[in-house]
Design a protein around this motif. Structure first.
Motif, short mmCIF file in Angstrom:
data_model
loop_
_atom_site.label_atom_id
_atom_site.label_comp_id
_atom_site.label_asym_id
_atom_site.label_seq_id
_atom_site.Cartn_x
_atom_site.Cartn_y
_atom_site.Cartn_z
N PHE A 125 0.81 -1.22 0.00
CA PHE A 125 0.00 0.00 0.00
C PHE A 125 0.84 1.27 0.00
CE2 PHE A 125 -2.55 -3.35 2.00
CZ PHE A 125 -3.61 -3.37 1.11
N LEU A 126 2.12 1.13 -0.35
CA LEU A 126 3.00 2.30 -0.39
C LEU A 126 2.55 3.31 -1.42
CD1 LEU A 126 6.66 0.95 -0.39
CD2 LEU A 126 5.40 2.00 1.48
N GLU A 128 4.13 6.35 -3.97
CA GLU A 128 5.38 6.89 -4.50
C GLU A 128 5.54 8.33 -4.04
OE1 GLU A 128 6.26 6.30 -8.69
OE2 GLU A 128 4.95 4.56 -8.67
N LYS A 177 -6.42 -5.05 -1.98
CA LYS A 177 -5.54 -4.17 -2.77
C LYS A 177 -6.31 -3.53 -3.94
CE LYS A 177 -1.89 -2.49 -4.75
NZ LYS A 177 -0.93 -1.59 -4.20
N ASN A 181 -7.45 0.61 -4.26
CA ASN A 181 -7.03 1.51 -5.34
C ASN A 181 -8.22 1.95 -6.19
OD1 ASN A 181 -4.45 1.61 -4.51
ND2 ASN A 181 -3.55 0.53 -6.25
N ARG A 224 -8.94 15.86 -4.02
CA ARG A 224 -8.33 17.01 -4.70
C ARG A 224 -8.64 16.92 -6.18
NH1 ARG A 224 -3.23 16.26 -4.95
NH2 ARG A 224 -3.04 14.58 -3.46
N PHE A 292 3.73 11.86 -12.73
CA PHE A 292 2.30 11.66 -12.46
C PHE A 292 1.88 12.27 -11.13
CE2 PHE A 292 1.39 8.37 -9.24
CZ PHE A 292 2.66 7.86 -8.99
C1 UGA Z 1 -1.39 4.40 -5.17
C2 UGA Z 1 -2.14 4.20 -3.84
O1 UGA Z 1 -2.46 5.47 -3.28
C3 UGA Z 1 -1.29 3.39 -2.86
O2 UGA Z 1 -2.00 3.17 -1.66
C4 UGA Z 1 -0.91 2.06 -3.50
O3 UGA Z 1 -0.06 1.31 -2.65
C5 UGA Z 1 -0.18 2.33 -4.79
O4 UGA Z 1 -1.02 3.12 -5.67
C6 UGA Z 1 0.12 1.00 -5.42
O5 UGA Z 1 -0.81 0.31 -5.84
O6 UGA Z 1 1.28 0.57 -5.40
P1 UGA Z 1 0.53 6.03 -6.02
O7 UGA Z 1 0.32 5.41 -7.35
O8 UGA Z 1 1.92 6.20 -5.52
O9 UGA Z 1 -0.25 5.18 -4.89
O10 UGA Z 1 -0.11 7.49 -6.07
P2 UGA Z 1 -1.35 8.23 -5.40
O11 UGA Z 1 -0.87 9.09 -4.30
O12 UGA Z 1 -2.44 7.30 -5.12
O13 UGA Z 1 -1.80 9.20 -6.61
C7 UGA Z 1 -2.28 8.64 -7.82
C8 UGA Z 1 -2.74 9.72 -8.75
O14 UGA Z 1 -3.93 10.33 -8.26
C9 UGA Z 1 -1.75 10.87 -8.97
O15 UGA Z 1 -1.71 11.19 -10.33
C10 UGA Z 1 -2.32 12.02 -8.18
O16 UGA Z 1 -2.00 13.28 -8.71
C11 UGA Z 1 -3.81 11.75 -8.31
N1 UGA Z 1 -4.62 12.32 -7.20
C12 UGA Z 1 -4.45 11.88 -5.93
C13 UGA Z 1 -5.59 13.28 -7.49
O17 UGA Z 1 -5.78 13.67 -8.67
N2 UGA Z 1 -6.35 13.77 -6.47
C14 UGA Z 1 -6.20 13.36 -5.18
O18 UGA Z 1 -6.94 13.86 -4.31
C15 UGA Z 1 -5.22 12.39 -4.91
#
Ligand code: UGA
Length: 429
Positions: A125-126, A128, A177, A181, A224, A292
């Protein structure tokens, strides 16, 4: 275990193949202290191992199904490399529900001696960009298996983190998982769609999201609005989950709608630019942010990929800057010019488009941006700046959607008309 020779030598000297804050230092320190080593020889890697973590990449194919070829290859390598004591095999890769269960039989067939393998599903659940902190402060660890002893052993590995741990069966662990997501992606698409309605009706989506999120049943996170979700996880896992359902004869219509809304959101960026600038042919667009999300060099499924493609297709010139992600983007889009810093990207451009909310951009001197730009349009694809601050610098502020940037929509006009009519009737009465 790393097969790629270039990556292997970089890792051995403590360099990871991507940017992740603090990770290089952590890897270098662990290598120096002899607690971490890298090899391309599976037998060396597996010698005396008590646990073997399978973390192979599982991309999705055209149809949205997870492509498990790297995963099965890694599992086969592992089965052939082990002699003597068998390690507990821990599945870190995100794999379709049922895979971890099938892995035990696969390993038995591959090793060819009929002996049992212990497998534990342990989804990751990390996030990036803040992976180390996310690891230390993670809110739950999920493990699933049909073997109680193996579950206890893996649980003991995580004991120092003092994190709530859920032990369950294979399928449930794997589904947590995908479910997590897909839910996060749905939240983002929900607020992005609502943002468009906010705009039509004159509501401020950011305040709406904030006030909604104060309800603990809804929560503030992932509300957001912006250019949509990217990365190697949310886009891929939503598609894979929807596909998994279709393969079972079911339809996850909400997840499918979230995926579609995300596609539309990217198109909306270019649509808005066209609205503001007219035909984009010959226009010069400065692009801030290619990754991203901030604090990573990862451009997988980044909104910038699609936006660049659409802008180039419309004949625009794209001048891009990102603190970390220019090298990977250069390989994908060699026809874009890449600036050495943020202000150089803006020099002489007709508009500035922000797609990743790096801190560097948040702190940018907007008066300088005004001086460098040829045009005056700032398109904030992440709701990062305050409209007033941008306008104070003499720039025109625009975002994907959010509040009345143009005339109220048909619904709002209808309501206003009916209010006028009601007033007339009251006066007459
Ligand atoms: C995501 C999940 O949040 C993790 O919990 C999971 O472990 C990981 O995938 C995975 O499957 O390995 P991650 O891909 O690092 O993590 O990124 P997020 O922080 O989830 O952001 C994903 C996208 O959503 C980004 O493009 C971000 O800009 C966008 N986002 C996020 C929004 O547009 N609005 C928000 O409020 C939050």
């Amino acid at each position: 275990m790393e097969r790629d020779a270039g990556r292997l030598s970089a890792l051995r000297s403590g360099r990871t193949p991507f940017y992740e804050p603090g990770l290089d230092e952590q890897v270098a320190e662990s290598v120096a202290r002899g607690r971490l080593s890298f090899t391309d020889d599976c037998r060396v890697g597996m010698r005396d191992a008590e646990f073997a973590f399978l973390a192979a990449n599982t991309p999705v194919d055209e149809s949205g199904r997870a492509d498990l070829s790297h995963f099965w290859q890694a599992a086969a390598d592992l089965a052939h490399a082990v002699s003597g004591q068998r390690p507990i095999v821990v599945v870190k890769s995100t794999v379709p529900v049922g895979t971890s269960q099938a892995l035990g039989d696969f390993l038995r067939r591959q090793s060819g001696d009929g002996q049992r393998w212990c497998v534990v599903a342990n989804p990751e659940f990390l996030t990036e960009g803040n992976a180390l902190r996310a690891l230390r402060e993670c809110d739950r660890i999920v493990i699933g298996s049909d073997d109680h002893w193996a579950l206890t052993e893996v649980a003991s590995l995580y004991a120092p983190l003092q994190t709530p741990l859920v032990a369950t069966d294979f399928a449930t662990a794997e589904m947590v998982k995908y479910g997590s997501n897909a839910f996060l992606a749905t939240k983002i698409s929900f607020i992005n769609e609502l943002a468009h309605l906010c705009e039509q009706t004159g509501a401020d989506v950011q305040t709406v999201a904030l006030r909604m999120g104060l309800d603990p049943r809804i929560g503030l996170a992932f509300l957001r609005p912006g250019a949509g979700f990217g990365g190697s996880c949310l886009p891929k896992h939503t598609r894979a989950l929807a596909r998994m359902a279709r393969d079972e004869g079911l339809e996850l219509s909400i997840v499918e709608a979230a995926v579609e809304a995300n596609r539309r959101q990217r198109r909306a960026v270019v649509h808005r630019l066209r609205e503001a600038l007219g035909p984009l042919d010959g226009r010069c667009i400065a692009l801030w942010g290619l990754a991203f999300k901030p604090n990573t060099s990862d451009i997988r499924e980044a909104p910038a990929l699609d936006v660049i493609e659409m802008l180039l297709a419309e004949g625009a010139e794209v001048r891009a800057y990102d603190p970390q992600a220019m090298d990977p983007m250069r390989k994908r889009h060699p026809n874009v010019s890449y600036a050495q810093d943020a202000l150089t990207a803006v020099e002489g451009a007709d508009a500035l488009v922000l797609l990743t909310e790096w801190e560097e951009f948040r702190l940018a001197d907007l008066a300088e941006v005004r001086r460098c730009l040829r045009g005056d349009l700032v398109f904030d694809g992440r709701f990062m700046w305050e409209k007033e601050d941008v306008e104070e610098a003499g720039l025109r502020y625009m975002t994907i959607a959010g509040w009345s940037q143009r005339e109220a929509g048909a619904g709002a006009r209808r309501l206003a008309d009916s209010a006028v009519q009601a007033e007339r009737l009251l006066r007459a009465a």
